[in-house]
Design a protein around this motif. Structure first.
Motif, PDB file in Angstrom:
ATOM      1  N   ASP A   1      -8.277  -5.015   3.908  1.00 62.84           N
ATOM      2  CA  ASP A   1      -7.377  -3.968   4.380  1.00 62.84           C
ATOM      3  C   ASP A   1      -5.928  -4.391   4.133  1.00 62.84           C
ATOM      4  O   ASP A   1      -5.546  -5.525   4.436  1.00 62.84           O
ATOM      5  CB  ASP A   1      -7.562  -3.741   5.876  1.00 62.84           C
ATOM      6  N   ALA A   2      -5.125  -3.473   3.598  1.00 64.11           N
ATOM      7  CA  ALA A   2      -3.726  -3.818   3.320  1.00 64.11           C
ATOM      8  C   ALA A   2      -2.902  -2.567   3.035  1.00 64.11           C
ATOM      9  O   ALA A   2      -3.438  -1.535   2.628  1.00 64.11           O
ATOM     10  CB  ALA A   2      -3.642  -4.763   2.122  1.00 64.11           C
ATOM     11  N   TRP A   3      -1.578  -2.710   3.260  1.00 65.58           N
ATOM     12  CA  TRP A   3      -0.615  -1.695   2.833  1.00 65.58           C
ATOM     13  C   TRP A   3      -0.257  -1.959   1.382  1.00 65.58           C
ATOM     14  O   TRP A   3      -0.039  -3.100   0.991  1.00 65.58           O
ATOM     15  CB  TRP A   3       0.656  -1.778   3.676  1.00 65.58           C
ATOM     16  N   TRP A   4      -0.172  -0.873   0.593  1.00 66.25           N
ATOM     17  CA  TRP A   4       0.209  -0.985  -0.811  1.00 66.25           C
ATOM     18  C   TRP A   4       1.345  -0.005  -1.100  1.00 66.25           C
ATOM     19  O   TRP A   4       1.329   1.129  -0.608  1.00 66.25           O
ATOM     20  CB  TRP A   4      -0.973  -0.669  -1.719  1.00 66.25           C
ATOM     21  N   PRO A   5       2.313  -0.414  -1.924  1.00 67.72           N
ATOM     22  CA  PRO A   5       3.408   0.510  -2.279  1.00 67.72           C
ATOM     23  C   PRO A   5       2.879   1.755  -2.977  1.00 67.72           C
ATOM     24  O   PRO A   5       1.888   1.689  -3.708  1.00 67.72           O
ATOM     25  CB  PRO A   5       4.281  -0.309  -3.234  1.00 67.72           C
ATOM     26  N   ILE A   6       3.556   2.854  -2.757  1.00 71.14           N
ATOM     27  CA  ILE A   6       3.175   4.107  -3.394  1.00 71.14           C
ATOM     28  C   ILE A   6       3.089   3.905  -4.910  1.00 71.14           C
ATOM     29  O   ILE A   6       3.913   3.225  -5.505  1.00 71.14           O
ATOM     30  CB  ILE A   6       4.171   5.239  -3.030  1.00 71.14           C
ATOM     31  N   ASP A   7       2.028   4.439  -5.502  1.00 69.58           N
ATOM     32  CA  ASP A   7       1.734   4.403  -6.936  1.00 69.58           C
ATOM     33  C   ASP A   7       1.369   3.021  -7.476  1.00 69.58           C
ATOM     34  O   ASP A   7       1.256   2.845  -8.689  1.00 69.58           O
ATOM     35  CB  ASP A   7       2.882   5.005  -7.759  1.00 69.58           C
ATOM     36  N   ALA A   8       1.170   2.036  -6.593  1.00 69.32           N
ATOM     37  CA  ALA A   8       0.718   0.716  -7.063  1.00 69.32           C
ATOM     38  C   ALA A   8      -0.699   0.836  -7.606  1.00 69.32           C
ATOM     39  O   ALA A   8      -1.501   1.642  -7.137  1.00 69.32           O
ATOM     40  CB  ALA A   8       0.755  -0.301  -5.927  1.00 69.32           C
ATOM     41  N   GLY A   9      -1.011   0.021  -8.590  1.00 70.60           N
ATOM     42  CA  GLY A   9      -2.373  -0.063  -9.105  1.00 70.60           C
ATOM     43  C   GLY A   9      -3.090  -1.221  -8.419  1.00 70.60           C
ATOM     44  O   GLY A   9      -2.592  -2.343  -8.419  1.00 70.60           O
ATOM     45  N   VAL A  10      -4.244  -0.937  -7.830  1.00 69.16           N
ATOM     46  CA  VAL A  10      -5.002  -1.957  -7.109  1.00 69.16           C
ATOM     47  C   VAL A  10      -6.402  -2.051  -7.725  1.00 69.16           C
ATOM     48  O   VAL A  10      -7.088  -1.040  -7.866  1.00 69.16           O
ATOM     49  CB  VAL A  10      -5.130  -1.620  -5.606  1.00 69.16           C
ATOM     50  N   THR A  11      -6.793  -3.261  -8.064  1.00 62.04           N
ATOM     51  CA  THR A  11      -8.123  -3.490  -8.618  1.00 62.04           C
ATOM     52  C   THR A  11      -9.023  -4.024  -7.514  1.00 62.04           C
ATOM     53  O   THR A  11      -8.709  -5.032  -6.884  1.00 62.04           O
ATOM     54  CB  THR A  11      -8.057  -4.501  -9.775  1.00 62.04           C
ATOM     55  N   VAL A  12     -10.138  -3.320  -7.291  1.00 64.71           N
ATOM     56  CA  VAL A  12     -11.108  -3.745  -6.278  1.00 64.71           C
ATOM     57  C   VAL A  12     -12.443  -3.978  -6.988  1.00 64.71           C
ATOM     58  O   VAL A  12     -12.938  -3.099  -7.707  1.00 64.71           O
ATOM     59  CB  VAL A  12     -11.272  -2.700  -5.157  1.00 64.71           C
ATOM     60  N   THR A  13     -13.000  -5.146  -6.758  1.00 64.32           N
ATOM     61  CA  THR A  13     -14.277  -5.498  -7.365  1.00 64.32           C
ATOM     62  C   THR A  13     -15.367  -5.496  -6.301  1.00 64.32           C
ATOM     63  O   THR A  13     -15.182  -6.065  -5.218  1.00 64.32           O
ATOM     64  CB  THR A  13     -14.195  -6.897  -8.005  1.00 64.32           C
ATOM     65  N   ALA A  14     -16.484  -4.845  -6.621  1.00 64.36           N
ATOM     66  CA  ALA A  14     -17.669  -4.881  -5.750  1.00 64.36           C
ATOM     67  C   ALA A  14     -18.491  -6.103  -6.158  1.00 64.36           C
ATOM     68  O   ALA A  14     -18.768  -6.305  -7.345  1.00 64.36           O
ATOM     69  CB  ALA A  14     -18.480  -3.603  -5.907  1.00 64.36           C
ATOM     70  N   MET A  15     -18.865  -6.921  -5.164  1.00 58.70           N
ATOM     71  CA  MET A  15     -19.578  -8.172  -5.470  1.00 58.70           C
ATOM     72  C   MET A  15     -20.926  -8.175  -4.744  1.00 58.70           C
ATOM     73  O   MET A  15     -20.988  -8.435  -3.537  1.00 58.70           O
ATOM     74  CB  MET A  15     -18.723  -9.361  -5.042  1.00 58.70           C
ATOM     75  N   PRO A  16     -22.012  -7.831  -5.480  1.00 59.91           N
ATOM     76  CA  PRO A  16     -23.330  -7.817  -4.843  1.00 59.91           C
ATOM     77  C   PRO A  16     -23.817  -9.250  -4.587  1.00 59.91           C
ATOM     78  O   PRO A  16     -23.414 -10.191  -5.270  1.00 59.91           O
ATOM     79  CB  PRO A  16     -24.214  -7.110  -5.867  1.00 59.91           C
ATOM     80  N   THR A  17     -24.691  -9.371  -3.594  1.00 59.76           N
ATOM     81  CA  THR A  17     -25.337 -10.661  -3.375  1.00 59.76           C
ATOM     82  C   THR A  17     -26.307 -10.912  -4.527  1.00 59.76           C
ATOM     83  O   THR A  17     -26.566 -10.018  -5.351  1.00 59.76           O
ATOM     84  CB  THR A  17     -26.100 -10.685  -2.035  1.00 59.76           C
ATOM     85  N   ILE A  18     -26.891 -12.064  -4.569  1.00 58.11           N
ATOM     86  CA  ILE A  18     -27.776 -12.461  -5.667  1.00 58.11           C
ATOM     87  C   ILE A  18     -28.986 -11.533  -5.793  1.00 58.11           C
ATOM     88  O   ILE A  18     -29.512 -11.313  -6.879  1.00 58.11           O
ATOM     89  CB  ILE A  18     -28.203 -13.944  -5.507  1.00 58.11           C
ATOM     90  N   ARG A  19     -29.417 -10.934  -4.690  1.00 54.43           N
ATOM     91  CA  ARG A  19     -30.616 -10.093  -4.714  1.00 54.43           C
ATOM     92  C   ARG A  19     -30.307  -8.601  -4.750  1.00 54.43           C
ATOM     93  O   ARG A  19     -31.197  -7.771  -4.614  1.00 54.43           O
ATOM     94  CB  ARG A  19     -31.504 -10.408  -3.507  1.00 54.43           C
ATOM     95  N   ALA A  20     -29.018  -8.230  -4.945  1.00 58.11           N
ATOM     96  CA  ALA A  20     -28.628  -6.809  -4.888  1.00 58.11           C
ATOM     97  C   ALA A  20     -27.948  -6.394  -6.189  1.00 58.11           C
ATOM     98  O   ALA A  20     -27.577  -7.216  -7.026  1.00 58.11           O
ATOM     99  CB  ALA A  20     -27.706  -6.580  -3.705  1.00 58.11           C
ATOM    100  N   THR A  21     -27.786  -5.071  -6.322  1.00 60.04           N
ATOM    101  CA  THR A  21     -27.112  -4.481  -7.471  1.00 60.04           C
ATOM    102  C   THR A  21     -26.099  -3.457  -6.962  1.00 60.04           C
ATOM    103  O   THR A  21     -26.391  -2.681  -6.041  1.00 60.04           O
ATOM    104  CB  THR A  21     -28.134  -3.757  -8.382  1.00 60.04           C
ATOM    105  N   PHE A  22     -24.943  -3.450  -7.570  1.00 60.43           N
ATOM    106  CA  PHE A  22     -23.915  -2.444  -7.238  1.00 60.43           C
ATOM    107  C   PHE A  22     -24.353  -1.097  -7.801  1.00 60.43           C
ATOM    108  O   PHE A  22     -24.741  -0.997  -8.970  1.00 60.43           O
ATOM    109  CB  PHE A  22     -22.570  -2.860  -7.840  1.00 60.43           C
ATOM    110  N   VAL A  23     -24.274  -0.022  -6.947  1.00 62.05           N
ATOM    111  CA  VAL A  23     -24.714   1.302  -7.402  1.00 62.05           C
ATOM    112  C   VAL A  23     -23.615   2.364  -7.335  1.00 62.05           C
ATOM    113  O   VAL A  23     -23.868   3.525  -7.637  1.00 62.05           O
ATOM    114  CB  VAL A  23     -25.961   1.780  -6.611  1.00 62.05           C
TER     115      VAL A  23
END
Length: 195
Positions: free
Chosen positions: A142-164
């Motif tokens: 959770d965070a405040w970001w400046p207007i129009d900033a580009g933010v990269t968020v990565t989903a990190m599954p556990t070893i036994r899961a898959t990102f859907v």
């Protein structure tokens, strides 16, 4: 002639107890009696006009106020101002007259020697609330970001899961991107789903 000291002006003149207004000269003709002349002086005053560039901030003083010559006026912007998932942050000021032309921060003391303006400058931040479903995590918190900033968020599954996919405030064409790049043009709450 009636002459005030520097940075003072004539407020009123009375002749024999009657006001003749703020004049610097009294003329008598055919003087046969004594007359009393009293002059009242006042220090010069100047206006300081303080405004905000956002309807959400608070500043003191606010509006246009008159102050005596060479008076020190402490000016303050209360920052940040939070309204739900939008945050307004004072980034400084611009000024004219006795106010420095620009400055950073949320306070300045102005020594008034002429009419002046102070305009508090604000920026907008949006709240990012990234969450992860069971069997995974996300790279950002959770965070405040400046207007129009580009933010990269990565989903990190556990070893036994898959990102859907992503749910929430993710643009429709980006729900399966990993990582997802979000433009902070609004508050965003997103959820990474895993199976």
């Amino acid at each position: 002639d009636i002459t005030p000291d520097q940075h003072y002006h004539i407020a009123d003149v009375t002749v024999d107890g009657l006001s003749v207004g703020a004049t610097n000269r009294c003329t008598f003709s055919d003087v046969t009696n004594n007359h009393t002349i009293d002059a009242v002086f006042a220090i010069d005053t100047f206006n300081l006009a303080v405004t905000l560039t956002t309807p959400y901030g608070v500043a003191a003083p606010m509006g246009t106020n008159a102050y005596p010559y060479s008076n020190d006026v402490p000016c303050l912007a209360l920052s940040p101002a939070v309204h739900g998932t939008t945050q307004y942050v004072c980034t400084g000021w611009i000024g004219t007259g006795s106010v420095p032309p620009t400055g950073a921060g949320t306070n300045v003391t102005v020594t008034l020697t002429n009419d002046s303006t102070l305009v508090w400058q604000w920026s907008t931040n949006y709240w990012l609330h990234p969450m992860a479903g069971p069997d995974g995590s996300v790279s950002e918190g959770d965070a405040w970001w400046p207007i129009d900033a580009g933010v990269t968020v990565t989903a990190m599954p556990t070893i036994r899961a898959t990102f859907v996919g992503w749910a929430g405030d993710v643009p429709p064409g980006n729900t399966n991107d990993n990582p997802v790049i979000l433009t902070m043009d609004q508050p965003r709450s997103i959820l990474a789903n895993f199976i």
